[in-house]
Design a protein around this motif. Sequence first.
Motif, PDB file in Angstrom:
ATOM      1  N   THR A   1       0.771  -1.337   0.106  1.00 24.03           N
ATOM      2  CA  THR A   1      -0.133  -0.037   0.024  1.00 24.03           C
ATOM      3  C   THR A   1       0.835   1.032   0.127  1.00 24.03           C
TER       4      THR A   1
ATOM      5  N   LEU B   1      -3.184   5.145   3.159  1.00 28.68           N
ATOM      6  CA  LEU B   1      -3.735   4.216   3.883  1.00 28.68           C
ATOM      7  C   LEU B   1      -4.098   4.947   5.508  1.00 28.68           C
TER       8      LEU B   1
ATOM      9  N   VAL C   1      -7.012   7.147   5.243  1.00 30.30           N
ATOM     10  CA  VAL C   1      -8.103   6.073   5.179  1.00 30.30           C
ATOM     11  C   VAL C   1      -8.759   5.699   6.664  1.00 30.30           C
TER      12      VAL C   1
ATOM     13  N   ALA D   1     -12.372   8.144   2.196  1.00 27.94           N
ATOM     14  CA  ALA D   1     -11.903   6.778   2.279  1.00 27.94           C
ATOM     15  C   ALA D   1     -12.121   5.887   1.310  1.00 27.94           C
ATOM     16  N   ARG D   2     -13.376   5.843   0.701  1.00 30.83           N
ATOM     17  CA  ARG D   2     -13.444   4.969  -0.425  1.00 30.83           C
ATOM     18  C   ARG D   2     -12.596   5.302  -1.650  1.00 30.83           C
TER      19      ARG D   2
ATOM     20  N   ALA E   1      -9.100   4.476  -0.726  1.00 28.31           N
ATOM     21  CA  ALA E   1      -8.968   2.837  -0.752  1.00 28.31           C
ATOM     22  C   ALA E   1      -8.657   2.230  -1.954  1.00 28.31           C
ATOM     23  N   ASP E   2      -9.498   2.709  -2.786  1.00 32.31           N
ATOM     24  CA  ASP E   2      -9.621   2.461  -4.408  1.00 32.31           C
ATOM     25  C   ASP E   2      -8.267   2.564  -4.964  1.00 32.31           C
TER      26      ASP E   2
ATOM     27  N   GLY F   1      -7.119  -1.170  -2.412  1.00 28.34           N
ATOM     28  CA  GLY F   1      -8.091  -1.846  -1.548  1.00 28.34           C
ATOM     29  C   GLY F   1      -9.433  -1.794  -2.067  1.00 28.34           C
ATOM     30  N   GLU F   2     -10.454  -2.554  -1.136  1.00 32.02           N
ATOM     31  CA  GLU F   2     -11.638  -2.646  -1.360  1.00 32.02           C
ATOM     32  C   GLU F   2     -12.330  -2.368   0.088  1.00 32.02           C
ATOM     33  N   LEU F   3     -13.352  -1.188   0.035  1.00 35.65           N
ATOM     34  CA  LEU F   3     -13.700  -0.878   1.193  1.00 35.65           C
ATOM     35  C   LEU F   3     -15.487  -1.277   1.048  1.00 35.65           C
TER      36      LEU F   3
ATOM     37  N   LEU G   1     -12.059  -3.084   5.196  1.00 37.67           N
ATOM     38  CA  LEU G   1     -11.009  -2.743   4.046  1.00 37.67           C
ATOM     39  C   LEU G   1     -10.105  -4.011   3.950  1.00 37.67           C
TER      40      LEU G   1
ATOM     41  N   LEU H   1      -6.932  -5.362   1.748  1.00 36.43           N
ATOM     42  CA  LEU H   1      -5.547  -4.777   0.821  1.00 36.43           C
ATOM     43  C   LEU H   1      -4.837  -6.129   0.473  1.00 36.43           C
TER      44      LEU H   1
END
Length: 355
Positions: A239, A244, A247, A322-323, A326-327, A331-333, A347, A349
């Motif tokens: 990451t 991060l 986030v 945050a979304r 994360a993208d 990552g996937e939130l 979240l 990762l």
Amino acid sequence: MSRSLSRRRRVGGFVVAVAAPALLVPVLVPLRDQLNLASDVALFLVAVVGSALVGGVLPALVAAVLGATLLNFWFTRPFHTFAIDDANNAVALVAFVVVAMMVGWVVDLAARRAEAAAAAAEIEAADRMRAALLAAVGHDLRTPLAAAKASVSGLLSDDVALSRGDHVALLATTDDALDRLAALVDNLLDMSRLQAGAIPVRLRPVALGDVVARALDDLGVAPRGVLIDVPDDLPAVLTDPGLLERVLVNLLSNAQRFSPPDRPPVVRVTTGDGPATARVVIEVVDHGPGIDGADRERVFQPFQRLGDTDNTTGIGLGLAVARGLADAVGGELVPTATPGGGLTMRLSLPAGEEG
């Protein structure tokens, strides 16, 4: 009118204008005994419409002229010459060119009106976004500024004698107001960079515990203000540590806002396998009022504050930021329900090298 289209679309339109009529010839020539000239004209007209949709009026004109030429050479008697022995066929070919040009112009006009309507809709959406931003900023940025200004003015005033406790209280109020102001400005800047696609991302293996600790420091979390469940043998995550951290700050801030005093938020980390690689899963758990399943995705829209009646807590950008971040870091939130009530932000990762 075609000049307003991109060069790529104009080139594509000319390709369709040339290729489509040329491809129709080997398909239709073997069927000359089954199809009459009217059927052939209708199929060539389709090629004109297609070229108009892709590239506008000029490709449609090319398709019309080329189509009329091919129809004359291959499908009107005598075949393989440009002579026409039937006046009706000559009229049909002239009518084809005229109708093809008119159809191409109408199709092009309709496509441009659709593009203009889409552009107007985008402008209207942007205007609504700006109006919402101005309305939110008008209150939510002024509130911490006013609190800080009032506290500093109290400290500077000679009219009232302040005890040491009063000084400490005013300084604490100022510090809290400036922290809220800094968080609001950070989210505004992050959202603007996300919308502009200007977020620099530098992925590398990172020890997750260090990022969680920095996020808690940024929030100024009191002892046991957040419960931490991070395994010692946790692998590193791939990451951008700075992104991060942002986030986690936003997720934890949101969880603290809705958690009851006797049930602080929990940060729980587990590992698992994704479709292509090992994953590290961070769950930020609160036991607040929660969000209905139908509304969970709405919390990621800017300026949404579902169930938040305290208008001093922010402008509804924290979870949207945050979304987006994360993208940006791969990552996937995903929001889920907390067992027993509340909201859990999950979240996921990609794992990096072993830490």
